[in-house]
Design a protein around this motif. Sequence first.
Motif: not given
Length: 96
Positions: A16-45
């Motif tokens: 099943x194709x699952x798409x997650x759309x996130x409307x976020x602030x452009x803060x680079x630190x927050x973005x990096x932390x979120x993407x890091x969480x996705x790639x490690x703790x929540x499996x691969x996206x």
Amino acid sequence: MDALPPPPVNCEAPAQDVLLTVNASADEDEYSAFVGDLQTGYEAWTLVSDNVLDGKRTLIFRARMSVTYKAVMDATFNANARGWTTSVTFAEPSCT
């Protein structure tokens, strides 16, 4: 007239194709932390789209086959905890 249900998917392991759309602030630190969480703790996206407009960032991620429903909900919770808005789309299952 009511719509007909979709035809059944006949295969061993439907994907099943699952798409997650996130409307976020452009803060680079927050973005990096979120993407890091996705790639490690929540499996691969896979990052499909990343657009910045007027100080806001819109991200679209596609879940890989190994991503569980719980991981989708965890990622949504993580984004919402940062004050971001999310949308999850589940497309019709298909054979891989």
